[in-house]
Design an enzyme around this catalytic site. Structure first.
Site, short mmCIF file in Angstrom:
data_model
loop_
_atom_site.label_atom_id
_atom_site.label_comp_id
_atom_site.label_asym_id
_atom_site.label_seq_id
_atom_site.Cartn_x
_atom_site.Cartn_y
_atom_site.Cartn_z
N ASP A 203 17.85 44.86 7.74
CA ASP A 203 18.32 45.88 7.00
C ASP A 203 17.27 46.91 6.84
OD1 ASP A 203 20.40 46.97 5.08
OD2 ASP A 203 18.51 47.15 3.72
N LYS A 207 17.35 50.97 9.07
CA LYS A 207 17.23 52.20 8.34
C LYS A 207 16.11 52.78 9.10
CE LYS A 207 18.92 50.25 4.11
NZ LYS A 207 18.76 49.64 2.64
N GLY A 304 23.77 50.41 -4.54
CA GLY A 304 24.62 50.37 -5.62
C GLY A 304 25.75 51.49 -5.50
N1 LIG Z 1 26.63 48.21 -1.43
C1 LIG Z 1 25.53 49.33 -1.29
O1 LIG Z 1 24.81 49.40 -2.42
C2 LIG Z 1 25.51 50.23 -0.15
C3 LIG Z 1 24.39 50.99 -0.14
C4 LIG Z 1 24.26 51.90 0.99
C5 LIG Z 1 24.93 51.80 2.41
N2 LIG Z 1 25.96 50.71 2.01
C6 LIG Z 1 26.73 50.56 3.29
O2 LIG Z 1 28.41 50.77 2.99
C7 LIG Z 1 29.19 50.08 3.57
C8 LIG Z 1 30.13 49.48 2.69
O3 LIG Z 1 29.39 48.70 1.75
P1 LIG Z 1 30.01 48.01 0.73
O4 LIG Z 1 28.96 47.25 -0.03
O5 LIG Z 1 30.91 48.89 -0.11
O6 LIG Z 1 30.99 46.92 1.15
P2 LIG Z 1 32.21 45.91 0.42
O7 LIG Z 1 32.00 46.05 -0.82
O8 LIG Z 1 32.13 44.74 1.27
O9 LIG Z 1 33.51 46.71 1.01
C9 LIG Z 1 33.94 46.74 2.42
C10 LIG Z 1 35.41 47.09 2.16
O10 LIG Z 1 35.94 47.11 3.62
C11 LIG Z 1 37.12 46.85 3.62
N3 LIG Z 1 37.56 46.18 4.97
C12 LIG Z 1 36.83 45.25 5.44
N4 LIG Z 1 37.33 45.03 6.69
C13 LIG Z 1 38.16 46.03 6.78
C14 LIG Z 1 39.43 45.92 7.89
N5 LIG Z 1 39.27 45.42 8.95
N6 LIG Z 1 40.13 46.98 7.79
C15 LIG Z 1 40.13 47.78 6.70
N7 LIG Z 1 39.46 47.62 5.58
C16 LIG Z 1 38.34 46.69 5.64
C17 LIG Z 1 37.27 45.80 2.61
O11 LIG Z 1 38.54 45.62 2.23
P3 LIG Z 1 38.99 44.62 0.86
O12 LIG Z 1 38.35 45.19 -0.42
O13 LIG Z 1 40.45 44.60 0.77
O14 LIG Z 1 38.60 43.25 1.22
C18 LIG Z 1 36.49 46.33 1.43
O15 LIG Z 1 37.11 47.45 0.56
C19 LIG Z 1 28.36 49.51 4.59
O16 LIG Z 1 28.25 49.77 5.60
C20 LIG Z 1 27.12 49.18 3.87
O17 LIG Z 1 25.83 48.81 4.67
C21 LIG Z 1 26.17 50.02 0.98
#
Ligand SMILES: NC(=O)c1ccc[n+]([C@@H]2O[C@H](COP(=O)([O-])OP(=O)(O)OC[C@H]3O[C@@H](n4cnc5c(N)ncnc54)[C@H](OP(=O)(O)O)[C@@H]3O)[C@@H](O)[C@H]2O)c1
Length: 437
Positions: A203, A207, A304
């Protein structure tokens, strides 16, 4: 007032749902700042029935995010699904082809396909914004791309993974082992059920690859990053570091050297008094050194839902404020076609101080043997400390060496020599020391 900016959000998980909530809660303020309304008109996720904690019934639902990317009913496609390939790549590619601006938080996608996607965005005259992809809520992309024009960067380094920093902070503060701290991080939601990606440094590497491109105007080369995780950091290392005036952090470092650009991710000793050593827990920090500005350190929440949403919304607001026909700045600070090939500096040429912890047989002549191997490789020592190796190991001694600046190649040769001499009873622990203000 200009027409509303129509936003389609693909992915309604931790970040996506948070973005939708903040856009709702801050609608009036965003309208004042952007001079137009910002409205979520389309959404996509896997499960249409899941409660996202925000009313999205006014937005059109798409089962397929690629179809959403192609619709003419959005101006901005916000990709918050995740993953380097597959759906995320397909829908971002489709959105750019359709001439939509794109906002993404997806570092894995950019680390692998960033240059091609930047070229596609620039060809279409649309924006590809990705502030949230590096260090979550910290506005490091804007700082490097916009606020530091004309600066020549010599080094950029940072604490880019909150999970690792949380574990190292707890290990030091409470004297706990790595496994116990990892379990706590998982219980508190700071670490994934499968933490490999964070712990082994992937990860951080994703970055860092993006920061390297911005810092040095080079094509992204994530696969060229030297990487070591924090899995083998022990209490013995943390205690020894403390006694010597250092703290251990997992850093991503990109540095211009005579032989090319170093990109490395590894546990690092930084002076306890340095600013970056004060960055604790899940907090992230990025330090940038340039010819004009000198040293800059940005620190803040690196992950977050809310903090990441802040960065995503900043990117959406920039698009809302941009005017049709206005030429957008290039995605990685210079046009994708003008990014230089990445010239890799070999890790063996890395120059710096080293912390080396050895367990040796407690017998006459061992010390002289170690000193001979160091001298042969022209390594001079800043300090040498000897301890008993602990209960049950009375026939062994722990020796901690701290070197003055030397090279990776010299250290590896010296350790190979000690192994050949059969002086070591365990694998040596080597931690690089990083200069930090
Ligand atoms: N979490 C953090 O703190 C954070 C920080 C910086 C960057 N990011 C980045 O932000 C992005 C999202 O992270 P997250 O933590 O929000 O992930 P997450 O909670 O796992 O959410 C992923 C979302 O994508 C949807 N999804 C998955 N496969 C799909 C598909 N084939 N078609 C349509 N929707 C689909 C899921 O749907 P369902 O809800 O219906 O399952 C879910 O709503 C990633 O690239 C991550 O690296 C995250």
């Amino acid at each position: 007032m200009a027409e509303a900016l129509r936003v389609g959000i693909a992915g309604l998980g931790t970040v996506g749902a948070s973005v939708a909530r903040v856009l709702r809660d801050k609608a009036a303020e965003l309208t004042r700042q952007c001079g137009r309304d910002v409205v979520v008109t389309a959404v996509s996720a896997r499960d249409p029935k899941r409660d996202r904690g925000v009313d999205l019934t006014a937005a059109k639902w798409f089962d397929d995010p690629v179809k959403m990317a192609q619709t003419a009913d959005i101006d901005v496609f916000v990709e918050l699904i995740g993953g380097a390939d597959g759906t995320a790549l397909d829908c971002v590619t489709a959105a750019l082809e359709a001439g939509h601006h794109v906002v993404t938080a997806n570092k894995a996608l950019l680390a692998r396909h960033g240059v091609a996607l930047a070229a596609a965005a620039e060809a279409k005259g649309v924006l590809l914004n990705y502030e949230a992809a590096v260090a979550g809520g910290i506005p490091v992309i804007k700082t490097m791309r916009e606020a530091m024009a004309g600066n020549k960067v010599s080094r950029v380094f940072g604490i880019l993974n909150g999970t690792c920093n949380y574990i190292l902070t707890r290990m030091e503060a409470e004297g706990l082992g790595f496994d116990a701290c990892l379990k706590d991080a998982q219980r508190l939601g700071y670490a994934e059920a499968d933490p490999t990606f964070d712990i082994e440094g992937h990860d951080t590497a994703h970055k860092l690859a993006i920061l390297t491109s911005l810092a040095f105007g080079t094509r992204i080369a994530a696969e060229e990053i030297y990487m070591e995780g924090i899995g083998n950091i022990s209490q013995a290392d943390i205690r020894a570091a403390g006694e010597l005036g250092y703290r251990i952090k997992l850093l991503g470092v990109a540095q211009r050297t005579e032989s090319g650009i170093e990109q490395r991710v590894h546990p690092t000793m930084v002076p306890t008094a340095s600013v970056i050593a004060q960055v604790h827990g899940v907090t992230n920090a990025v330090a940038i050194e340039t010819d004009i500005l000198g040293e800059l350190l940005l620190s803040g929440p690196g992950a977050g839902g809310k903090a990441t949403a802040s960065a995503v919304i900043g990117d959406i607001a920039d698009i809302a404020k941009s005017r049709p026909g206005f030429q957008h700045g290039p995605v990685f600070g210079r046009p994708a076609g003008e990014l230089e090939p990445y010239r890799k500096a070999q890790m063996r040429a890395h120059a710096g101080g080293y912390f080396i912890r050895l367990t040796v047989h407690d017998r006459v002549g061992v010390f002289a043997g170690l000193a001979r191997r160091m001298a042969e490789n022209e390594i001079s020592l800043e300090s040498i400390v000897q301890h008993s190796a602990g209960a049950g190991a009375e026939d062994r001694k722990t020796v901690v060496l701290v070197t003055h600046e030397t090279t990776e190649a010299a250290v590896r040769r010296a350790l190979a020599g000690m192994t050949e001499d059969r002086q070591l009873t365990d694998k040596p622990q080597v931690i690089r020391i990083e200069r930090a203000g």
